[in-house]
Design a protein around this motif. Structure first.
Motif, PDB file in Angstrom:
ATOM      1  N   GLU A   1       0.747  -1.167   0.230  1.00  0.00           N
ATOM      2  CA  GLU A   1       0.124  -0.138   0.176  1.00  0.00           C
ATOM      3  C   GLU A   1       0.924   1.245  -0.099  1.00  0.00           C
ATOM      4  O   GLU A   1       0.479   2.043  -0.647  1.00  0.00           O
ATOM      5  CB  GLU A   1      -0.981  -0.067   1.350  1.00  0.00           C
ATOM      6  N   TYR A   2       1.986   1.305   0.901  1.00  0.00           N
ATOM      7  CA  TYR A   2       2.759   2.458   0.746  1.00  0.00           C
ATOM      8  C   TYR A   2       3.530   2.607  -0.716  1.00  0.00           C
ATOM      9  O   TYR A   2       3.470   3.686  -1.065  1.00  0.00           O
ATOM     10  CB  TYR A   2       3.954   2.225   1.796  1.00  0.00           C
ATOM     11  N   VAL A   3       3.799   1.417  -1.186  1.00  0.00           N
ATOM     12  CA  VAL A   3       4.577   1.537  -2.774  1.00  0.00           C
ATOM     13  C   VAL A   3       3.535   2.020  -3.589  1.00  0.00           C
ATOM     14  O   VAL A   3       3.976   2.745  -4.377  1.00  0.00           O
ATOM     15  CB  VAL A   3       5.093   0.094  -3.022  1.00  0.00           C
ATOM     16  N   ALA A   4       2.482   1.541  -3.710  1.00  0.00           N
ATOM     17  CA  ALA A   4       1.358   1.960  -4.542  1.00  0.00           C
ATOM     18  C   ALA A   4       0.866   3.599  -4.466  1.00  0.00           C
ATOM     19  O   ALA A   4       0.658   4.384  -5.337  1.00  0.00           O
ATOM     20  CB  ALA A   4      -0.040   1.217  -4.631  1.00  0.00           C
ATOM     21  N   ASP A   5       1.022   4.035  -3.046  1.00  0.00           N
ATOM     22  CA  ASP A   5       1.044   5.317  -2.714  1.00  0.00           C
ATOM     23  C   ASP A   5       1.995   6.152  -3.439  1.00  0.00           C
ATOM     24  O   ASP A   5       1.646   7.376  -4.108  1.00  0.00           O
ATOM     25  CB  ASP A   5       0.790   5.528  -1.194  1.00  0.00           C
ATOM     26  N   ASP A   6       3.122   5.763  -3.185  1.00  0.00           N
ATOM     27  CA  ASP A   6       4.321   6.420  -3.777  1.00  0.00           C
ATOM     28  C   ASP A   6       4.319   6.334  -5.337  1.00  0.00           C
ATOM     29  O   ASP A   6       4.547   7.328  -5.941  1.00  0.00           O
ATOM     30  CB  ASP A   6       5.525   5.894  -3.086  1.00  0.00           C
ATOM     31  N   ASP A   7       4.213   5.449  -5.723  1.00  0.00           N
ATOM     32  CA  ASP A   7       3.851   5.346  -7.143  1.00  0.00           C
ATOM     33  C   ASP A   7       3.002   6.247  -7.908  1.00  0.00           C
ATOM     34  O   ASP A   7       3.199   6.933  -8.830  1.00  0.00           O
ATOM     35  CB  ASP A   7       3.663   3.727  -7.938  1.00  0.00           C
ATOM     36  N   ALA A   8       1.755   6.283  -6.989  1.00  0.00           N
ATOM     37  CA  ALA A   8       0.590   7.157  -7.421  1.00  0.00           C
ATOM     38  C   ALA A   8       1.231   8.526  -7.363  1.00  0.00           C
ATOM     39  O   ALA A   8       0.975   9.389  -8.335  1.00  0.00           O
ATOM     40  CB  ALA A   8      -0.561   7.098  -6.696  1.00  0.00           C
ATOM     41  N   ARG A   9       1.992   9.112  -6.452  1.00  0.00           N
ATOM     42  CA  ARG A   9       2.620  10.300  -6.275  1.00  0.00           C
ATOM     43  C   ARG A   9       3.359  10.694  -7.360  1.00  0.00           C
ATOM     44  O   ARG A   9       3.352  11.701  -7.818  1.00  0.00           O
ATOM     45  CB  ARG A   9       3.316  10.380  -4.764  1.00  0.00           C
ATOM     46  N   GLN A  10       4.467   9.685  -7.762  1.00  0.00           N
ATOM     47  CA  GLN A  10       5.240  10.074  -8.970  1.00  0.00           C
ATOM     48  C   GLN A  10       4.390  10.070 -10.158  1.00  0.00           C
ATOM     49  O   GLN A  10       4.704  11.016 -10.825  1.00  0.00           O
ATOM     50  CB  GLN A  10       6.147   8.698  -9.125  1.00  0.00           C
ATOM     51  N   ALA A  11       3.325   9.357 -10.408  1.00  0.00           N
ATOM     52  CA  ALA A  11       2.553   9.365 -11.559  1.00  0.00           C
ATOM     53  C   ALA A  11       1.802  10.800 -11.786  1.00  0.00           C
ATOM     54  O   ALA A  11       1.651  11.148 -12.944  1.00  0.00           O
ATOM     55  CB  ALA A  11       1.742   8.174 -11.873  1.00  0.00           C
ATOM     56  N   ILE A  12       1.397  11.408 -10.719  1.00  0.00           N
ATOM     57  CA  ILE A  12       0.462  12.529 -11.055  1.00  0.00           C
ATOM     58  C   ILE A  12       1.239  13.823 -10.447  1.00  0.00           C
ATOM     59  O   ILE A  12       0.608  14.783 -10.537  1.00  0.00           O
ATOM     60  CB  ILE A  12      -0.907  12.343  -9.838  1.00  0.00           C
ATOM     61  N   GLY A  13       2.402  13.529  -9.917  1.00  0.00           N
ATOM     62  CA  GLY A  13       3.136  14.586  -9.719  1.00  0.00           C
ATOM     63  C   GLY A  13       3.337  15.393  -8.424  1.00  0.00           C
ATOM     64  O   GLY A  13       3.833  16.062  -7.982  1.00  0.00           O
TER      65      GLY A  13
END
Length: 274
Positions: A203-215
């Motif tokens: 869940e932490y990883v997916a949160d961080d990946d989402a942060r990178q994807a949307i900026g």
């Protein structure tokens, strides 16, 4: 954007789960006899596929394919854009009445499905919904959805093995049946401890990946705040196994608290804003 720590955890837990799976196969040989090894071998190969298919079917019960026009057109557009950015095929989009604002992903990379609740669409602003979609796409990209489904299936099978091992190892009476049920629960929980080692971290990883994807992490952080408040006082219509895959686990039972599938929402929000 795939996290190295997640890869290591999935590899280690995968090896441990494979050991448990071999234990199931050994029990099958003991029950059926050495001459039945072709049957056991075929079972080992096809059972995970069957379990995966059943798990995916069960998760999608009650969901409807999301139309590509009207109020859903923008969701399809943002999903396609995010999928290109994250290097995966655009997953199938579905919508479901979940009882609470929520979303989850299922399926493998190249054949993924993202399901969002009608409650979520009504609750979130556009950028917040984009953060949630990016989070679910990250799960598909990282292949951790398949790991969760297969891991839960192995836990269930190990539980069955423990049940029948106790049942056939003693006299058939009430005490033996009770002991078999207790052994089954404990064996299931033992395997699930290893599965949960992936669940919370992913869940932490997916949160961080989402942060990178949307900026930015702020839209997803705001979405988690709204989802957490929106789930209060509402009963989720999702099965426990599906709640474990959702962006927010709305299950507040004692067992869910003891074996939490998600980190606390407050910690996730703090990490996103830091």
């Amino acid at each position: 954007m795939t996290d190295f720590g997640l890869k290591v955890r999935m590899a280690v837990v995968g090896a441990i789960l494979f050991g448990f799976y071999m234990l199931v196969a050994t029990f099958g040989l003991m029950m059926l006899g050495p001459g039945a090894w072709p049957i056991v071998l075929i079972g080992i190969l096809i059972l995970p596929v069957i379990q995966y298919k059943i798990g995916k079917w069960a998760a999608l019960r009650g969901a409807e394919e999301m139309p590509e026009e009207g109020q859903f057109q923008q969701i399809h557009f943002m999903t396609e854009s995010l999928s290109r950015k994250m290097g995966i095929d655009k997953p199938k989009l579905m919508v479901m009445d979940m009882g609470t604002p929520n979303a989850f992903a299922t399926g493998r990379k190249g054949a993924g499905v993202v399901v969002v609740s009608t409650e979520l669409i009504q609750l979130l602003d556009q950028d917040e919904l984009e953060g949630v979609i990016a989070h679910e796409l990250a799960h598909i990209k990282n292949r951790d959805v398949v790991a969760m489904v297969v891991g839960s299936s192995i836990a269930m099978m190990v539980g069955y093995v423990a049940y029948f091992a106790v049942l056939f190892g003693g006299q058939r009476n009430i005490a033996t049946y009770v002991l078999a049920m207790v052994a089954s629960m404990l064996a299931n929980m033992l395997v699930m401890i290893f599965v949960l080692a992936i669940s919370r971290y992913r869940e932490y990883v997916a949160d961080d990946d989402a942060r990178q994807a949307i900026g930015s992490g702020d839209p997803l952080a705001r979405a988690l705040e709204k989802i957490s408040r929106g789930a209060q006082g509402r009963e989720s219509k999702l099965e426990d196994s599906v709640n474990a895959m959702a962006i927010f686990n709305a299950d507040t039972s004692l067992l869910s608290q003891l074996f939490a599938t998600h980190p606390p929402a407050e910690k996730r929000i703090q990490k996103l804003r830091n």
